[in-house]
Scaffold this active site. Structure first.
Site, short mmCIF file in Angstrom:
data_model
loop_
_atom_site.label_atom_id
_atom_site.label_comp_id
_atom_site.label_asym_id
_atom_site.label_seq_id
_atom_site.Cartn_x
_atom_site.Cartn_y
_atom_site.Cartn_z
N ALA A 1 -0.29 59.40 -30.74
CA ALA A 1 0.65 59.95 -29.76
C ALA A 1 0.12 61.24 -29.15
CB ALA A 1 2.01 60.17 -30.41
N TYR A 2 -0.39 62.12 -29.99
CA TYR A 2 -0.95 63.38 -29.52
C TYR A 2 -2.16 63.11 -28.62
CZ TYR A 2 -3.42 67.87 -29.62
OH TYR A 2 -4.08 69.01 -29.28
N SER A 3 -3.05 62.24 -29.07
CA SER A 3 -4.25 61.93 -28.30
C SER A 3 -3.87 61.37 -26.93
CB SER A 3 -5.11 60.92 -29.07
OG SER A 3 -6.25 60.56 -28.32
N SER B 1 -1.14 61.88 -25.24
CA SER B 1 -0.54 62.91 -24.39
C SER B 1 -1.59 63.84 -23.80
CB SER B 1 0.50 63.71 -25.19
OG SER B 1 -0.11 64.52 -26.18
#
Length: 264
Positions: free
Chosen positions: A158-160, A162
């Site tokens: 999810a972080y990647s 975003s």
């Protein structure tokens, strides 16, 4: 080297915690006039008060960057305070999202929340400052991304996603705003030395491998070409450069500040 940032109106999101505080202090040291945007203004007010005692102009505005109306209102409040459009926007505020979860384990709500903060938040603030920059035919926008948005990372989908999306926002705005003399770039930190690195990352490695915290930090640093972990000051220097007159011919780039991990 004169960065020509003195008296520039610089808006920063996430300005008072960790790396954000170091970046804010760096712009204050250059003589910039600050617009500090944050949802929780208590620590920001403390920082602003300290900076004012040192001669730095600092205006604080409450702002949830995921709310487009709040972002617009906060930017307009800063413009009203100084009587001038924003010269530089530095988007630091962001989140890490779920850690150690695969994509299939990540919930739709977790994914939505981190994308909303790391992508939509930056879109909202750029959307708010761009008209003023266009009118004055000058501006600098620096988005703080991350190297996991350049190489991807298992357990950080999810972080990647975003931060990868933020790169697209940066490059598209760079193309659209370049004709108005507005530069838009991304600074992509890798792991940054600090409490999270020492207390979480190094502690996990030390416990798993049965080694000391210092040995764990050295093992982590060995993954980088320069064999050292970045500091918040390293990231601040990159932000200063891309916001400055010295970077007049640089736009649409992803600048890793990671000791040579993502690019090599």
């Amino acid at each position: 080297m004169n960065l020509e940032l003195e008296n520039k109106i610089v808006a920063l999101t996430g300005p008072a915690k960790g790396m954000g505080e170091v970046i804010t202090r760096a712009f204050a040291a250059q003589g910039a006039r600050l617009v500090l945007l944050a949802r929780d203004t208590t620590p920001v007010e403390r920082l602003a008060k300290e900076l004012r005692t040192c001669g730095s102009e600092s205006f604080v505005a409450s702002c949830d960057i995921t709310d487009p109306e709040a972002a617009e209102a906060a930017v307009q409040a800063g413009i009203g305070h100084y009587g001038k459009a924003i010269d530089v926007l530095v988007n630091i505020a962001g989140g890490s999202g779920p850690i150690g979860k695969t994509g299939t384990e990540t919930t739709a709500e977790e994914f939505r929340q981190i994308v909303d903060l790391n992508m939509t938040g930056c879109f909202n603030t750029i959307h708010a400052v761009a008209p003023g920059m266009i009118a004055q035919k000058a501006g600098r926008i620096v988005n703080v991304g991350g190297t996991f948005g350049m190489r991807g990372r298992a357990g950080r989908m999810a972080y990647s996603a975003s931060k990868w999306g933020l790169r697209g926002i940066t490059k598209s705005f760079a193309l659209e705003l370049g004709g108005h003399n507005i530069n838009v770039n991304t600074v992509a930190p890798g792991m940054v030395d600090g409490p999270r690195f020492r207390d979480k990352v190094c502690a996990d490695i030390a416990a798993r491998e049965g080694i000391s915290l210092e040995d764990a930090a050295a093992r982590h640093a060995a993954d980088y070409a320069l064999a050292r972990v970045s500091t918040s000051a390293d990231v601040a220097d990159a932000c200063l450069f891309l916001a400055s007159a010295r970077a007049r011919q640089i736009t649409g780039v992803d600048l890793p500040v990671d000791g040579g991990w993502a690019a090599l």
